[in-house]
Design a protein around this motif. Structure first.
Motif, short mmCIF file in Angstrom:
data_model
loop_
_atom_site.label_atom_id
_atom_site.label_comp_id
_atom_site.label_asym_id
_atom_site.label_seq_id
_atom_site.Cartn_x
_atom_site.Cartn_y
_atom_site.Cartn_z
N THR A 108 7.95 -11.85 6.72
CA THR A 108 7.95 -11.62 8.17
C THR A 108 8.70 -10.34 8.53
OG1 THR A 108 7.85 -14.01 8.54
CG2 THR A 108 8.55 -12.62 10.39
N LYS A 109 9.83 -10.13 7.85
CA LYS A 109 10.64 -8.94 8.11
C LYS A 109 9.88 -7.66 7.77
CE LYS A 109 14.99 -6.74 6.70
NZ LYS A 109 16.21 -6.88 5.85
N VAL A 110 9.23 -7.65 6.60
CA VAL A 110 8.48 -6.46 6.19
C VAL A 110 7.25 -6.28 7.07
CG1 VAL A 110 7.20 -5.40 4.30
CG2 VAL A 110 9.34 -6.60 3.83
N GLY A 111 6.61 -7.38 7.46
CA GLY A 111 5.40 -7.29 8.27
C GLY A 111 5.65 -6.77 9.67
N GLN A 112 6.90 -6.82 10.14
CA GLN A 112 7.23 -6.31 11.46
C GLN A 112 7.44 -4.80 11.50
OE1 GLN A 112 10.65 -8.65 12.53
NE2 GLN A 112 9.42 -10.42 13.21
N ARG A 113 7.41 -4.16 10.35
CA ARG A 113 7.55 -2.71 10.30
C ARG A 113 6.35 -2.04 10.97
NH1 ARG A 113 10.88 -0.24 6.18
NH2 ARG A 113 9.32 1.42 6.22
N ALA A 114 6.59 -0.89 11.59
CA ALA A 114 5.52 -0.18 12.29
C ALA A 114 4.49 0.41 11.33
CB ALA A 114 6.11 0.93 13.16
N ASP A 115 4.90 0.67 10.08
CA ASP A 115 3.99 1.29 9.11
C ASP A 115 3.32 0.28 8.19
OD1 ASP A 115 6.33 0.58 7.92
OD2 ASP A 115 6.63 2.45 6.82
N VAL A 116 3.44 -1.01 8.50
CA VAL A 116 2.84 -2.07 7.67
C VAL A 116 1.81 -2.81 8.49
CG1 VAL A 116 3.27 -4.22 6.43
CG2 VAL A 116 4.88 -2.32 6.22
N GLU A 117 0.62 -2.97 7.92
CA GLU A 117 -0.46 -3.66 8.63
C GLU A 117 -0.33 -5.18 8.47
OE1 GLU A 117 -5.37 -3.83 8.70
OE2 GLU A 117 -4.31 -2.37 7.45
N ARG A 118 -0.15 -5.63 7.24
CA ARG A 118 0.00 -7.06 6.99
C ARG A 118 0.68 -7.28 5.65
NH1 ARG A 118 -4.25 -9.21 3.69
NH2 ARG A 118 -5.83 -7.61 3.23
N LEU A 154 2.35 -8.87 -1.33
CA LEU A 154 1.38 -7.78 -1.27
C LEU A 154 1.49 -7.13 0.10
CD1 LEU A 154 -1.78 -9.34 -2.98
CD2 LEU A 154 0.06 -7.99 -4.01
N VAL A 155 1.96 -5.89 0.13
CA VAL A 155 2.20 -5.17 1.38
C VAL A 155 1.07 -4.17 1.59
CG1 VAL A 155 3.79 -3.70 2.68
CG2 VAL A 155 4.68 -5.45 1.12
N PHE A 156 0.32 -4.33 2.69
CA PHE A 156 -0.79 -3.43 3.02
C PHE A 156 -0.32 -2.46 4.11
CE2 PHE A 156 -2.65 -7.20 1.25
CZ PHE A 156 -3.71 -6.73 0.47
N PRO A 157 -0.18 -1.17 3.79
CA PRO A 157 0.33 -0.21 4.76
C PRO A 157 -0.75 0.26 5.72
CG PRO A 157 -0.06 0.88 2.69
CD PRO A 157 -0.39 -0.57 2.46
N LYS A 158 -0.32 0.76 6.90
CA LYS A 158 -1.25 1.35 7.85
C LYS A 158 -1.61 2.78 7.47
CE LYS A 158 0.25 -1.38 11.84
NZ LYS A 158 0.84 -1.36 13.21
N ASP A 159 -0.62 3.51 7.01
CA ASP A 159 -0.82 4.91 6.61
C ASP A 159 -0.93 4.96 5.10
OD1 ASP A 159 -0.93 7.62 6.29
OD2 ASP A 159 0.86 8.08 7.46
N THR A 160 -2.11 5.33 4.59
CA THR A 160 -2.34 5.33 3.14
C THR A 160 -2.24 6.71 2.52
OG1 THR A 160 -4.72 5.50 3.54
CG2 THR A 160 -3.81 3.29 3.27
N ARG A 161 -1.66 7.66 3.23
CA ARG A 161 -1.43 8.96 2.61
C ARG A 161 -0.40 8.82 1.50
NH1 ARG A 161 0.22 12.58 7.56
NH2 ARG A 161 1.44 10.66 7.88
N PRO A 162 -0.53 9.57 0.43
CA PRO A 162 0.38 9.42 -0.72
C PRO A 162 1.85 9.54 -0.35
CG PRO A 162 -1.49 10.78 -1.33
CD PRO A 162 -1.60 10.53 0.12
N GLU A 163 2.19 10.50 0.51
CA GLU A 163 3.60 10.68 0.86
C GLU A 163 4.12 9.51 1.68
OE1 GLU A 163 0.96 13.17 3.62
OE2 GLU A 163 1.19 12.77 1.47
#
Length: 331
Positions: A108-118, A154-163
């Motif tokens: 839940t904590k990680v999922g609340q990040r702005a750069d994490v989708e789910r 399994l953390v799925f990010p919103k921004d998938t750019r390498p950096e």
């Protein structure tokens, strides 16, 4: 009395303003009519020489269709692979001492990040069951005294750019419950690198072929000037300015470029229709709902105008260079 009876001279009518206005309107009307006549003359000359006109327009169209077609294919590749980045994720291995409640709280904590989708939680038991199914070593794993697999997020990010992925990996790895964070980002880097390389190749190819279009128009207009040398001499003898002589050739250059741009759009769209059927069959084999992109309304209007501007610039260069050579005093 005689002095008083002398009649005063009649005042001259003030016609200066109306004469100037009339002259200005006449010049504007003559300028507009000559532009119209020059455009019509350019179109008529192209119609009267269909073979040479078709060859010139076709060369321009092919030169413009190559970068345009590659650009359309690149846009299709970007659209088709847009969903691939969504598969990029971080595998966060937690410490074995982390219980299921702590796993849910961390997710839940990680999922609340702005750069994490789910975030998806995989418990040790779920991981073991999946491994038994996929590996085929179920009997061997049953003999183990305890479950050796750790809990995983399994953390799925919103921004998938390498950096962006690398930054997210570093920040999650710093959490106290996290033991290891794995990220397979090489394929993402390759994907972005290939798309970027293709985009730059298209840019270089566009610039090179745009220069080729200008050279084609320059050579065409130069030949037209040579063929109409006597006509230009007569116009200059009777007082025609260089601008007056130049104008029909500028319209010819624009017409050649514009016609080439229109034909380039037709060629690209025809090629897309030709490869559309096998491309759709290939897409269906991958169970994808993606539809091929066409030339688009932007290219449909902008490409002919861009080609017309190239033709106009090429004609300007040719006329500016060769019109000075036609001097009636040297004949």
């Amino acid at each position: 009395m005689a002095r008083n009876s002398r009649s005063a001279p009649a005042a001259k009518p003030r016609v200066g303003a109306s004469v100037a206005r009339s002259a200005w309107r006449d010049r504007l009307l003559a300028w507009r009519l000559h532009h119209r006549d020059s455009a019509l003359d350019a179109v008529n000359r192209m119609r009267n020489q269909p073979i040479s006109t078709l060859m010139t327009v076709l060369v321009i169209a092919i030169a413009l269709a190559l970068p345009t077609g590659i650009s359309v294919l690149l846009e299709n590749a970007r659209a088709a692979t847009a969903g691939w980045d969504g598969q990029a994720h971080l595998s966060v291995f937690l410490k074995k001492a982390t219980n299921e409640t702590a796993q849910r709280q961390l997710a839940t904590k990680v999922g609340q990040r702005a750069d994490v989708e789910r975030v998806q939680v995989i418990t040790p038991q779920q991981a073991l069951d999946e491994y038994k199914t996929l590996s085929g070593f179920g009997d061997v794993l049953e003999a183990l005294p305890d479950n050796p697999l750790p809990p995983v997020l399994l953390v799925f990010p919103k921004d998938t750019r390498p950096e962006a992925l690398a930054t997210l990996q570093t920040q999650i790895k710093a959490l106290p419950e996290v033991d290891l964070v794995q990220l397979d980002v090489e394929w993402v880097k390759r994907l972005h690198a290939m798309i970027e390389l293709a985009a730059r190749i298209v840019t270089v190819l566009t610039l090179a072929l745009a220069l080729a279009v200008m050279l084609v128009v320059v050579n065409t207009i130069r030949l037209a000037i040579e063929n109409r040398r006597e006509e230009i001499v007569v116009v200059k003898i009777v007082g025609g300015t260089d601008g007056f002589v130049r104008r029909p050739f500028l319209y010819s250059g624009f017409c050649f470029g514009f016609a080439g741009g229109v034909l380039a759009v037709v060629l690209v769209q025809a090629a897309l229709l030709w490869i559309g059927s096998p491309a759709e069959q290939l897409i269906e084999l991958y169970d994808s709902e993606y539809n091929l992109l066409g030339v688009g309304w932007a290219n449909l209007f902008m490409l002919p105008l861009f080609a017309g501007m190239l033709g106009l610039l090429g004609a300007w260069l040719a006329v500016s260079r060769h019109i000075q050579d036609v001097d009636p005093h040297l004949l």
